[in-house]
Design an enzyme around this catalytic site. Structure first.
Site, PDB file in Angstrom:
ATOM      1  N   ASP A  66       0.823  -1.195   0.000  1.00  0.00           N
ATOM      2  CA  ASP A  66       0.000   0.000   0.000  1.00  0.00           C
ATOM      3  C   ASP A  66       0.864   1.256   0.000  1.00  0.00           C
ATOM      4  O   ASP A  66       1.653   1.473   0.913  1.00  0.00           O
ATOM      5  CB  ASP A  66      -0.895  -0.026   1.248  1.00  0.00           C
ATOM      6  CG  ASP A  66      -1.984   1.011   1.166  1.00  0.00           C
ATOM      7  OD1 ASP A  66      -2.832   0.871   0.274  1.00  0.00           O
ATOM      8  OD2 ASP A  66      -1.971   1.954   1.960  1.00  0.00           O
ATOM      9  N   THR A  99      -3.010   5.234  -4.166  1.00  0.00           N
ATOM     10  CA  THR A  99      -2.011   6.019  -3.439  1.00  0.00           C
ATOM     11  C   THR A  99      -0.610   5.826  -3.998  1.00  0.00           C
ATOM     12  O   THR A  99       0.252   6.676  -3.813  1.00  0.00           O
ATOM     13  CB  THR A  99      -2.008   5.682  -1.933  1.00  0.00           C
ATOM     14  OG1 THR A  99      -1.650   4.312  -1.761  1.00  0.00           O
ATOM     15  CG2 THR A  99      -3.361   5.916  -1.307  1.00  0.00           C
ATOM     16  N   THR A 100      -0.386   4.698  -4.667  1.00  0.00           N
ATOM     17  CA  THR A 100       0.907   4.511  -5.327  1.00  0.00           C
ATOM     18  C   THR A 100       0.901   5.280  -6.646  1.00  0.00           C
ATOM     19  O   THR A 100       1.840   6.028  -6.949  1.00  0.00           O
ATOM     20  CB  THR A 100       1.175   3.021  -5.594  1.00  0.00           C
ATOM     21  OG1 THR A 100       0.957   2.289  -4.382  1.00  0.00           O
ATOM     22  CG2 THR A 100       2.592   2.786  -6.066  1.00  0.00           C
ATOM     23  N   ASP A 395      -8.938  -0.566   1.336  1.00  0.00           N
ATOM     24  CA  ASP A 395      -8.968  -0.157  -0.076  1.00  0.00           C
ATOM     25  C   ASP A 395     -10.254  -0.639  -0.741  1.00  0.00           C
ATOM     26  O   ASP A 395     -10.909   0.107  -1.466  1.00  0.00           O
ATOM     27  CB  ASP A 395      -7.762  -0.742  -0.838  1.00  0.00           C
ATOM     28  CG  ASP A 395      -6.482   0.029  -0.540  1.00  0.00           C
ATOM     29  OD1 ASP A 395      -6.413   0.657   0.532  1.00  0.00           O
ATOM     30  OD2 ASP A 395      -5.555   0.000  -1.376  1.00  0.00           O
TER      31      ASP A 395
END
Ligand SMILES: Nc1ncnc2c1ncn2[C@@H]1O[C@H](COP(=O)(O)OP(=O)(O)OP(=O)(O)O)[C@@H](O)[C@H]1O
Ligand SMILES: [Mg+2]
Length: 553
Positions: A66, A99-100, A395
């Site tokens: 994550d 988020t990456t 997520d």
């Protein structure tokens, strides 16, 4: 800091020891730090991405894929690197996934900006071009997005499965997605034809042991506490629930005190009185009609015993958050004194039961007054698996919520990025000179997502991108990178779908962060609290190796 100002006399405007770094140096140092962060997370993008093992200063290990978690644990120092951490946190707060991607995209936008600036294009031109491009891209996302039914389980499940494809626990995404979808739909509230989902209503409780497939949705709350006394009932139906934030013990005096007892009768009287006080407490609970008591503080052994005799179930030392969740779910009011317990402030649950889960006993409060209070009890082989399962469920719940609230989806695997890049290039052709370059650069930057997916899947990115581009030219809107099979495929046929909101938010945040960094041309850093002994001092000097060189990340 000084400047040779009036009559050769330096004018000192900043405190001694302040670091200052200006112009191109400042910008480049920032960009470099930000790009290093992006590089660090890049390899974890997509289903073939790698996981990271992070060890904190206490030696605790986190294994995760994550983006937001990795960056949070990395403890970066450089201000620009910290901004990248914030970007991923914003993405996490707003939409819960991507988020990456957002960090990788920001890094790429900055990389392209450096190339433009090397061609003597002024940063403000780049910034204007990027902002223009962002608006276009958001419009394109709206155009290509597929409108869906907000409560269609099958669609929501596909989105959840995609969000978990890149996680350690992807092998169990089928089951976990079912749980996530059910939980989300249960807390969804309809308002004027639109749905709203408050994920705080879903309590995640972890218990290592068992298998990930034992993870399930509970119609109520799970409290990680056992019933306090073995003679108390283990199951109470139609429970009247009392919530107490006070101890059920005889308070010890705060100062040292001595009690003089001179005879056995006095001793007995003393003990009797103490017992009576404890009995009175139990009587108050009973008189309030309470059959289950949750206490945030301690409960005296004697009180436990008397309560057990009255058939009252109790648990003690609950977390504040659990007390609050119970109040929300059962409708009970938390009172701060035993005297305040009353029938009116008691809550309701159809069933309260202590169950053995693995080696531990947990208390399940089911069929609450508020049917929207649900929990997910996460099980799994080891603590680390359970932790990562929790993050992955976060997520999945988030993407399900995103779609329920804004029912538009796009296929994944880089297909939407290729498509918006294509449209953006066409748009750029109609622009004049320098701005065109900035908008085209933005288009290229968007392709970093499919490029990275290809790299991580061990494919040749250049071949893959050109194949996808030519498919898109032919109108194959969802031609993307099929990471799992290592080829270019129609991602919609593979049911790889993502919320449009995740994509849109990533573009918004990445543009904002990159343009913000491009605008900075002066870094003024106050001296550290404790400068190293014998280090270079003050006036005009640049201690700490900031300029030009790479500051610590
Ligand atoms: N089966 C698949 N084939 C190809 N790409 C996929 C597949 N499943 C997901 N993806 C892609 O993987 C990317 C998401 O990867 P990942 O979940 O690792 O990062 P993220 O969502 O940006 O960040 P995080 O999940 O850490 O918040 C998306 O672009 C998505 O379309
Ligand atoms: Mg993801």
């Amino acid at each position: 800091m000084s400047a040779s100002g009036y009559g050769g006399q330096p004018v000192i405007i900043l405190k001694e020891g302040t670091e200052r770094n200006r112009g191109t140096d400042a910008r480049n140092a920032n960009i470099m730090a930000a790009r290093i962060v992006a590089e660090a997370v890049k390899t974890s993008l997509g289903p073939k991405g790698m996981d990271k093992m992070l060890v904190d200063s206490f030696g605790d290990v986190t294994i995760t894929n994550d983006g937001a978690t990795m960056l949070k644990e990395m403890d970066v120092q450089h201000p620009a690197a910290k901004m990248m951490v914030e970007v991923s946190k914003t993405q996490d707060d707003e939409v819960g996934d991507g988020t990456t991607s957002v960090v990788v995209l920001t890094g790429e936008l900055l990389g392209k900006a450096v190339e433009l600036m090397a061609k003597k294009i002024h940063p403000t031109v780049v910034i204007d071009g990027y902002r223009d491009a962002q608006e276009q891209v958001l419009k394109y996302f709206e155009e290509i997005a597929i409108k869906v039914e907000p409560t269609d389980k099958a669609t929501l499940k596909k989105v959840c499965v995609t969000s978990m494809a890149s996680k350690l626990i992807s092998g169990y995404s089928d089951h976990l997605s079912d749980v996530a979808v059910d939980a989300t739909l249960q807390v969804a509230e309809e308002k004027d034809g639109k749905y709203e989902v408050d994920l705080d209503m879903i309590k995640l409780e972890k218990k290592p042991g068992g298998s990930l497939t034992d993870t399930n949705l509970i119609q109520g709350l799970v409290i990680d506490k056992e019933v306090v006394h073995s003679d108390m009932p283990k199951l109470v139906k139609d429970a009247k629930i009392g919530l107490l934030n006070a101890s059920m013990e005889i308070e010890k005096t705060e100062f040292d005190s001595k009690i003089h007892i001179e005879s056995p009768t006095e001793m007995q009287a003393y003990l009797d009185q103490e017992e009576q006080m404890l009995r009175d407490m139990v009587k108050k609970v009973k008189d309030a009609g309470i059959s289950v008591l949750f206490c945030q503080k301690g409960i005296d052994d004697m009180v436990q015993h008397f309560m057990a005799r009255e058939g009252i179930m109790a648990a003690r030392r609950l977390k504040k958050s659990d007390m609050e969740a119970l109040a929300k779910a059962t409708g009970a009011k938390i009172v701060t004194s035993v005297d305040d317990l009353s029938e009116a402030d008691a809550g309701y649950a159809a069933k309260v039961e202590e169950k053995k889960i693995g080696d531990d006993k947990l208390t399940f409060v089911e069929g609450c007054k508020n049917p929207k209070a649900v929990s997910v009890l996460i099980r799994g082989g080891t603590e680390r698996i359970v932790d990562e399962a929790e993050r992955s469920l976060h997520d999945a719940l988030s993407v399900a919520r995103d779609v329920v609230q804004e029912p538009k989806i796009v296929a994944g695997g880089g297909a939407p990025e290729i498509e918006v890049a294509r449209r953006l290039r066409r748009y750029a052709e109609g622009l004049a000179g320098r701005e065109r370059l900035a908008v085209s650069a933005f288009a290229e930057a968007m392709e970093v997502i499919p490029t990275t997916l290809a790299e991580n899947a061990g494919m040749d990115p250049i071949d893959a991108i050109s194949e996808m581009q030519s498919n898109h030219e032919k109108g194959e809107l969802w031609s993307g990178l099929n990471s799992l099979e290592g080829k270019v495929s129609d991602m919609s046929k593979l049911d790889v779908y993502e919320p449009m909101q995740v994509k849109a938010q990533a573009v918004k945040s990445a543009t904002e962060a990159s343009t913000m960094l491009l605008k900075i041309d002066d870094i003024i850093a106050a001296s550290k609290m404790k400068p190293p002994a014998g280090g270079p001092e003050g006036m005009g000097g640049m201690p700490g190796g900031m300029p030009g060189g790479m500051p610590p990340m």
